[in-house]
Design a protein around this motif. Structure first.
Motif, mmCIF file in Angstrom:
data_model
loop_
_atom_site.group_PDB
_atom_site.id
_atom_site.type_symbol
_atom_site.label_atom_id
_atom_site.label_comp_id
_atom_site.label_asym_id
_atom_site.label_seq_id
_atom_site.Cartn_x
_atom_site.Cartn_y
_atom_site.Cartn_z
ATOM 1 N N GLN A 155 0.826 -1.205 0.000
ATOM 2 C CA GLN A 155 0.000 0.000 0.000
ATOM 3 C C GLN A 155 0.861 1.256 0.000
ATOM 4 N N GLU A 156 0.358 2.307 -0.637
ATOM 5 C CA GLU A 156 1.041 3.599 -0.680
ATOM 6 C C GLU A 156 0.121 4.671 -0.089
ATOM 7 N N THR A 157 0.711 5.596 0.651
ATOM 8 C CA THR A 157 -0.034 6.716 1.223
ATOM 9 C C THR A 157 0.727 8.001 0.955
ATOM 10 N N MET A 158 0.031 9.027 0.462
ATOM 11 C CA MET A 158 0.651 10.313 0.155
ATOM 12 C C MET A 158 -0.266 11.428 0.641
ATOM 13 N N PHE A 159 0.306 12.613 0.876
ATOM 14 C CA PHE A 159 -0.552 13.711 1.314
ATOM 15 C C PHE A 159 0.075 15.068 1.009
ATOM 16 N N VAL A 160 -0.805 16.049 0.898
ATOM 17 C CA VAL A 160 -0.418 17.447 0.701
ATOM 18 C C VAL A 160 -1.122 18.267 1.777
ATOM 19 N N LEU A 161 -0.345 19.036 2.522
ATOM 20 C CA LEU A 161 -0.908 19.878 3.573
ATOM 21 C C LEU A 161 -0.909 21.331 3.133
ATOM 22 N N ASP A 162 -2.025 21.989 3.360
ATOM 23 C CA ASP A 162 -2.151 23.397 3.011
ATOM 24 C C ASP A 162 -1.651 24.295 4.135
ATOM 25 N N ASN A 163 -1.649 23.746 5.343
ATOM 26 C CA ASN A 163 -1.270 24.498 6.534
ATOM 27 C C ASN A 163 -0.262 23.681 7.333
ATOM 28 N N LEU A 184 7.063 31.553 0.309
ATOM 29 C CA LEU A 184 7.286 31.167 -1.087
ATOM 30 C C LEU A 184 6.133 30.341 -1.663
ATOM 31 N N ASN A 185 5.131 30.033 -0.824
ATOM 32 C CA ASN A 185 3.975 29.255 -1.262
ATOM 33 C C ASN A 185 4.381 27.864 -1.753
ATOM 34 N N ILE A 186 5.425 27.305 -1.143
ATOM 35 C CA ILE A 186 5.875 25.961 -1.503
ATOM 36 C C ILE A 186 5.055 24.940 -0.729
ATOM 37 N N LEU A 202 8.074 15.130 -3.047
ATOM 38 C CA LEU A 202 8.120 16.140 -4.101
ATOM 39 C C LEU A 202 7.804 17.496 -3.493
ATOM 40 N N VAL A 203 8.055 18.554 -4.247
ATOM 41 C CA VAL A 203 7.615 19.891 -3.844
ATOM 42 C C VAL A 203 7.027 20.594 -5.063
ATOM 43 N N ALA A 204 6.152 21.544 -4.797
ATOM 44 C CA ALA A 204 5.547 22.325 -5.886
ATOM 45 C C ALA A 204 5.197 23.707 -5.352
ATOM 46 N N ARG A 205 5.046 24.661 -6.253
ATOM 47 C CA ARG A 205 4.657 26.022 -5.886
ATOM 48 C C ARG A 205 3.139 26.110 -5.909
ATOM 49 N N THR A 207 -0.714 24.940 -3.708
ATOM 50 C CA THR A 207 -1.404 23.705 -3.335
ATOM 51 C C THR A 207 -1.935 22.952 -4.550
ATOM 52 N N LYS A 208 -2.536 23.665 -5.505
ATOM 53 C CA LYS A 208 -3.130 22.984 -6.656
ATOM 54 C C LYS A 208 -2.071 22.239 -7.471
ATOM 55 N N LYS A 209 -0.907 22.872 -7.663
ATOM 56 C CA LYS A 209 0.169 22.202 -8.401
ATOM 57 C C LYS A 209 0.702 21.004 -7.622
ATOM 58 N N ALA A 210 0.764 21.148 -6.295
ATOM 59 C CA ALA A 210 1.229 20.023 -5.470
ATOM 60 C C ALA A 210 0.254 18.851 -5.568
ATOM 61 N N LEU A 211 -1.032 19.141 -5.565
ATOM 62 C CA LEU A 211 -2.028 18.079 -5.695
ATOM 63 C C LEU A 211 -1.910 17.381 -7.049
ATOM 64 N N LYS A 212 -1.688 18.174 -8.100
ATOM 65 C CA LYS A 212 -1.520 17.570 -9.426
ATOM 66 C C LYS A 212 -0.269 16.697 -9.485
ATOM 67 N N LYS A 213 0.810 17.177 -8.881
ATOM 68 C CA LYS A 213 2.042 16.375 -8.846
ATOM 69 C C LYS A 213 1.816 15.073 -8.101
ATOM 70 N N MET A 214 1.083 15.156 -7.000
ATOM 71 C CA MET A 214 0.784 13.951 -6.232
ATOM 72 C C MET A 214 0.002 12.954 -7.087
ATOM 73 N N CYS A 215 -0.984 13.445 -7.808
ATOM 74 C CA CYS A 215 -1.777 12.571 -8.670
ATOM 75 C C CYS A 215 -0.918 11.927 -9.749
ATOM 76 N N GLU A 216 -0.023 12.713 -10.329
ATOM 77 C CA GLU A 216 0.865 12.182 -11.369
ATOM 78 C C GLU A 216 1.814 11.133 -10.808
ATOM 79 N N GLU A 217 2.228 11.317 -9.560
ATOM 80 C CA GLU A 217 3.171 10.387 -8.928
ATOM 81 C C GLU A 217 2.550 9.016 -8.681
#
Length: 279
Positions: A155-163, A184-186, A202-205, A207-217
């Protein structure tokens, strides 16, 4: 039904799972500035988030007692399976193991297995669903344990935090790094390790870009989409969860996608706006 599935309250159930009746939650207790928030069906997410944001200290959690688990397993010979927050993140697993020993002293023929999720939140949810799938298929206790432990290993678990404030407050992120991230809104894309710890993937500039990167990963982690369920947990941001679902559906053909709101423990870690996926 000849079995019970018990999860600690970091197991974020969907509305459908709450109605099924075979999933039982053992609550942790969260504390902010001396005020306790029991992570049960009466947990007030908005009140907790407001209290955590206003406090200069990090919220704390207390795991269920062994006696809490003993009672949840049931004072009978019905088979019980438990799913806990990663043993590397909480004492919940060890408490459940002690609860198992207590109940089996009185009911030596009772079969109980504790699954260390090596995950959290929606990762635990998928494990609970896998237990039910295996048990309902007629698998023996030993077969259920073997199949679910194998599921956990893959199983894999990933997450993006806005705060990131709670991570800063509890020392998991330095004040300087948290400030740079905010200025820097990273947004880091984090993931669970096989050992049940957390690392940055990963990192992205933004939240929306980070979520897209997560989906691509996701596509770099698995390929047998048709045989998997993908779960999404969100902390007070259903619209963001639906965006992730839409992005995933554009890219992959998962068997099913489920969405759950975070209960107390995952709310504490994810904070307002956080998104967690598991598959």
């Amino acid at each position: 039904m000849n079995y019970r599935i018990i999860g600690d309250s970091c197991t974020d159930l969907t509305p459908e799972m709450k109605e099924e009746g075979c999933f039982h939650i053992v609550p942790l207790t969260l504390t902010v500035d001396g005020v306790d928030y029991r992570d049960d069906e009466n947990f007030d997410q908005k009140a907790f988030l407001a209290a955590a944001a206003a406090s200069s200290d990090a919220p704390k959690s207390s795991c269920p007692s062994p006696e809490d688990y003993r009672k949840a397993f049931g004072e009978d010979d019905v088979t019980a399976y438990a799913v806990t927050l990663s043993a590397n993140l909480s004492g919940s697993y060890n408490s459940a193991v002690l609860g198992q020993k207590l109940v089996q002293e009185d009911f030596p023929n009772k079969k109980v297995h504790i699954f260390n999720s090596c995950s959290a939140s929606i990762g635990q949810t998928l494990i609970a669903l896998k237990i039910k799938e295996c048990a309902d298929s007629g698998a023996s206790f030993e077969e259920v344990v073997e199949q679910v432990e194998d599921f956990i290993r893959h199983q894999e678990t990933m997450f993006v935090l806005d705060n990131l404030e709670i991570l800063r407050k509890n020392g998991r992120l330095s004040t300087m790094k948290a400030t740079l991230v905010n200025v820097l809104n990273i947004r880091p894309v984090m993931m669970g390790t096989p050992e049940g710890t957390i690392e940055q993937a990963l990192v992205a500039r933004g939240t929306k870009k980070a979520l897209k990167k997560m989906c691509e990963e996701v596509g770099n982690r698995v390929s047998d989409f048709q045989n998997r369920i993908l779960g999404i947990a969100h902390c007070n941001c259903l619209e963001r969860a639906l965006f992730v679902k839409s992005e995933i559906e554009k890219l992959y053909s998962f068997k099913k996608i489920i969405i759950a709101d975070t209960a107390g423990v995952a709310t504490m870690y994810a904070n307002d706006g956080g998104i967690i996926i598991s598959f």
